[in-house]
Design a protein around this motif. Structure first.
Motif, mmCIF file in Angstrom:
data_model
loop_
_atom_site.group_PDB
_atom_site.id
_atom_site.type_symbol
_atom_site.label_atom_id
_atom_site.label_comp_id
_atom_site.label_asym_id
_atom_site.label_seq_id
_atom_site.Cartn_x
_atom_site.Cartn_y
_atom_site.Cartn_z
ATOM 1 N N ALA A 157 -35.602 -44.085 -31.269
ATOM 2 C CA ALA A 157 -34.519 -44.816 -31.852
ATOM 3 C C ALA A 157 -33.238 -44.172 -31.464
ATOM 4 C CB ALA A 157 -34.910 -45.309 -32.935
ATOM 5 N N GLU A 158 -33.418 -42.882 -31.908
ATOM 6 C CA GLU A 158 -32.239 -42.011 -31.959
ATOM 7 C C GLU A 158 -31.539 -41.843 -30.745
ATOM 8 O OE1 GLU A 158 -30.516 -40.621 -34.601
ATOM 9 O OE2 GLU A 158 -31.957 -41.465 -36.062
ATOM 10 N N LEU A 159 -32.153 -42.105 -29.718
ATOM 11 C CA LEU A 159 -31.846 -41.828 -28.314
ATOM 12 C C LEU A 159 -30.744 -42.852 -27.886
ATOM 13 C CD1 LEU A 159 -34.646 -40.343 -25.829
ATOM 14 C CD2 LEU A 159 -33.095 -39.094 -27.120
ATOM 15 N N THR A 160 -31.233 -43.998 -28.276
ATOM 16 C CA THR A 160 -30.354 -45.209 -28.408
ATOM 17 C C THR A 160 -29.136 -45.188 -29.029
ATOM 18 O OG1 THR A 160 -31.496 -46.548 -29.955
ATOM 19 C CG2 THR A 160 -32.628 -46.550 -27.861
ATOM 20 N N ARG A 161 -28.747 -44.416 -29.808
ATOM 21 C CA ARG A 161 -27.434 -44.154 -30.319
ATOM 22 C C ARG A 161 -26.322 -43.787 -29.433
ATOM 23 N NH1 ARG A 161 -27.586 -42.029 -36.700
ATOM 24 N NH2 ARG A 161 -29.320 -43.521 -37.541
ATOM 25 N N THR B 110 -29.099 -38.729 -21.696
ATOM 26 C CA THR B 110 -28.509 -38.576 -23.127
ATOM 27 C C THR B 110 -28.251 -37.067 -23.390
ATOM 28 O OG1 THR B 110 -30.811 -38.291 -24.250
ATOM 29 C CG2 THR B 110 -29.606 -40.412 -24.056
ATOM 30 N N ALA B 111 -28.348 -36.248 -22.317
ATOM 31 C CA ALA B 111 -28.020 -34.790 -22.575
ATOM 32 C C ALA B 111 -26.725 -34.346 -22.830
ATOM 33 C CB ALA B 111 -28.670 -34.078 -21.194
ATOM 34 N N SER B 112 -25.972 -35.286 -22.155
ATOM 35 C CA SER B 112 -24.246 -34.787 -22.281
ATOM 36 C C SER B 112 -23.676 -35.638 -23.631
ATOM 37 C CB SER B 112 -23.694 -35.124 -21.166
ATOM 38 O OG SER B 112 -23.614 -36.576 -20.809
ATOM 39 N N GLN C 159 -28.820 -35.451 -29.559
ATOM 40 C CA GLN C 159 -29.094 -34.191 -28.899
ATOM 41 C C GLN C 159 -30.446 -33.430 -29.571
ATOM 42 O OE1 GLN C 159 -25.767 -31.698 -29.068
ATOM 43 N NE2 GLN C 159 -24.861 -32.439 -26.946
ATOM 44 N N ASN C 160 -30.451 -33.673 -30.756
ATOM 45 C CA ASN C 160 -31.516 -33.075 -31.507
ATOM 46 C C ASN C 160 -32.736 -33.870 -31.135
ATOM 47 O OD1 ASN C 160 -33.004 -31.375 -33.526
ATOM 48 N ND2 ASN C 160 -33.472 -33.301 -34.416
ATOM 49 N N THR C 161 -32.890 -35.354 -30.974
ATOM 50 C CA THR C 161 -33.897 -36.087 -30.744
ATOM 51 C C THR C 161 -34.146 -35.840 -29.303
ATOM 52 O OG1 THR C 161 -33.188 -37.861 -32.325
ATOM 53 C CG2 THR C 161 -34.661 -38.549 -30.702
ATOM 54 N N ALA C 162 -33.216 -35.788 -28.443
ATOM 55 C CA ALA C 162 -33.370 -35.593 -26.829
ATOM 56 C C ALA C 162 -34.088 -34.396 -26.959
ATOM 57 C CB ALA C 162 -32.102 -35.734 -26.156
ATOM 58 N N PHE C 163 -33.881 -33.309 -27.490
ATOM 59 C CA PHE C 163 -34.537 -32.182 -27.429
ATOM 60 C C PHE C 163 -36.002 -32.032 -27.473
ATOM 61 C CE2 PHE C 163 -35.868 -28.166 -29.213
ATOM 62 C CZ PHE C 163 -35.585 -27.184 -28.246
#
Length: 222
Positions: free
Chosen positions: A190-194, A113-115, A122-126
């Protein structure tokens, strides 16, 4: 012939590949996990990503999201790497190698999900990345405590003298797997799955479930 002392958990060994006391093995349980990870990795290699749609409520507007170009290649690569790391973890016969593969899975999940050009993703991935990196401390701490207490990291050797892994090591390895964002707590991501682009995003859930099943088997075996 190598035999797990707790064979009722994973079943009798179907195939073993010994490296000294470190033995990579397939039992019916680990073979099923490996095949599931392999099949889904092949899906990521040969399939095209989904075209997700966003609906604007109150209007008839639709926004199509497509994964193309460098983003497509990068996310496909990270999903494949995540699948390979998952396959390594479910077949590993060594506690340290398992923790290493779990850490690799955590890094790959961040990469999937980094890109994505979405501030929420991006905030959730961080934030997830920070937790995943901190989770390596209890993971490798569990391996160190196990080695210090028993003199080996081999699951085969540990199963023969079970219960061998100290309870604190069991707790730490479980906490470490949870910290890497694994099941059953993957719903917290959950936010990552967006991030658009299944099946690459779905690899997050697949690896999560398989890692949790594997760590439960290890804890019950040793």
């Amino acid at each position: 012939m190598f035999e797990l002392a707790s064979s009722s958990i994973g079943g009798q060994a179907l195939f073993v590949l010994p490296f000294g006391d470190i033995v990579a093995y397939f039992s019916p349980f680990t073979a099923a996990l490996f095949l599931f990870a392999l099949i889904f990795t092949l899906v990521c290699i040969y399939s095209r990503p989904e075209k997700s749609m966003d609906i604007v409520f109150g209007t008839d507007a639709l926004y199509a999201k497509e994964v193309t170009g460098k983003d497509l290649h990068f996310r496909r690569f990270m999903a494949i790497a995540c699948g390979i790391a998952t396959m390594g973890a479910v077949t590993s016969g060594d506690v340290f190698n398992f923790t290493l593969f779990v850490s690799m899975v955590g890094v790959c999940i961040i990469g999937i999900t980094a890109s994505v050009k979405n501030s929420q993703v991006q905030n959730t991935a961080f934030n997830y990345g920070i937790v995943a990196m901190l989770a390596t401390i209890p993971l490798f701490g569990a391996a160190a405590i196990t080695l210090a207490a028993t003199g080996t990291l081999s699951i085969w050797e540990l199963s023969a003298m079970a219960p061998a892994m100290p309870w604190i090591a069991r707790a730490l390895i479980l906490v470490g797997v949870m910290g890497e964002g694994m099941a059953p707590f993957y719903v917290a991501k959950a936010e990552l799955t967006r991030a658009p682009g299944a099946p690459y995003v779905l690899m997050i859930h697949v690896s999560s479930l398989l890692m949790f099943l594997r760590v439960v088997e290890i804890i019950l075996t040793v």
